[in-house]
Write an enzyme that holds these catalytic residues in place. Sequence first.
Site, short mmCIF file in Angstrom:
data_model
loop_
_atom_site.label_atom_id
_atom_site.label_comp_id
_atom_site.label_asym_id
_atom_site.label_seq_id
_atom_site.Cartn_x
_atom_site.Cartn_y
_atom_site.Cartn_z
N SER A 52 0.82 -1.21 0.00
CA SER A 52 0.00 0.00 0.00
C SER A 52 0.86 1.27 0.00
O SER A 52 2.00 1.26 0.45
CB SER A 52 -0.90 0.04 1.24
OG SER A 52 -1.71 -1.10 1.30
N1 SAH Z 1 -0.07 -5.47 3.99
C1 SAH Z 1 0.70 -5.74 2.80
C2 SAH Z 1 -0.01 -5.39 1.51
C3 SAH Z 1 -1.14 -6.24 1.29
S1 SAH Z 1 -1.75 -6.47 -0.32
C4 SAH Z 1 2.05 -5.07 2.83
O1 SAH Z 1 2.33 -4.31 3.75
O2 SAH Z 1 2.84 -5.33 1.92
C5 SAH Z 1 -3.05 -7.57 0.17
C6 SAH Z 1 -2.60 -8.95 0.51
O3 SAH Z 1 -3.73 -9.66 1.00
C7 SAH Z 1 -2.12 -9.74 -0.71
O4 SAH Z 1 -0.83 -10.20 -0.49
C8 SAH Z 1 -3.13 -10.87 -0.83
O5 SAH Z 1 -2.58 -12.07 -1.30
C9 SAH Z 1 -3.63 -11.00 0.60
N2 SAH Z 1 -4.93 -11.66 0.79
C10 SAH Z 1 -6.03 -11.55 0.02
N3 SAH Z 1 -7.03 -12.31 0.52
C11 SAH Z 1 -6.55 -12.90 1.65
C12 SAH Z 1 -7.10 -13.81 2.62
N4 SAH Z 1 -8.34 -14.30 2.50
N5 SAH Z 1 -6.32 -14.20 3.64
C13 SAH Z 1 -5.03 -13.76 3.75
N6 SAH Z 1 -4.46 -12.91 2.86
C14 SAH Z 1 -5.20 -12.48 1.83
#
Ligand code: SAH
Length: 228
Positions: A73
């Site tokens: 993000s």
């Molecule tokens: N917080 C992260 C950015 C997240 S992007 C950072 O600091 O880099 C969102 C992430 O959520 C992605 O990696 C995606 O694979 C994950 N995601 C999506 N659905 C999910 C779920 N049901 N459980 C766990 N992770 C999930």
Amino acid sequence: MACIVFMIGFGQKDYTTKREHMVKTQLKVRGIKDAATLMAMQTVPRHLFVPESMKPYAYKDRPLPIGDGQTISQPYIVAFMTEALQLKKTDKVLEIGTGSGYQAAILAKIIDSVYTIEIVKNLAFKAKDRLQELGYTNVNVKWGDGYHGWPAKAPFDAIIVTAGADSIPQPLIDQLKIGGRMIIPVGPHNYVSHLVLVTKKKNKITKKKLIPVRFVPFTRDKELGGGK
Ligand code: SAH
């Protein structure tokens, strides 16, 4: 030799300056005030959480690709979500969507214990290794479907969801302590979401719609216990 040492030293100083600039021009001017959040954003080396090719852009005012179709993000959104959780040092926090591990590292600078779940196996293991190498010993990474939360470690003082959901998963509400806070992007699939701040009181749940955001989608995986 002296020259190499000088260059390494200069590189780090350069990133510190970039972080200072980021904190000043992207966070403070937009109203981020929480001292712990600003300290963490100033300290965590964001450039070490992005792919090599993205390093020059690590401190820009934008999200960046981290591989496997996912993104880290924008710094302001990381800070906004962190501040909204009103964290105390002793809090135990659950993150859904580890991605690069950057948000988890920010939390780890502020509080004692962080639990984070990532659904994409490759990202989960990469983030785990990275956080370990960088010395974030208070972060626990799990590969799994975050829809179910982490029952064995519940309840949590705060929960942060960093993928856009179409509704708030009930297991996450159940795993919040009374007085606990959750921040989650909620909105129709592939459309603009809003960050929603959920507060759990003794007899009720309050929801406050905050700013509009765009996030990669919250997905489900049947093999990992997903599907309804
Ligand atoms: N917080 C992260 C950015 C997240 S992007 C950072 O600091 O880099 C969102 C992430 O959520 C992605 O990696 C995606 O694979 C994950 N995601 C999506 N659905 C999910 C779920 N049901 N459980 C766990 N992770 C999930």
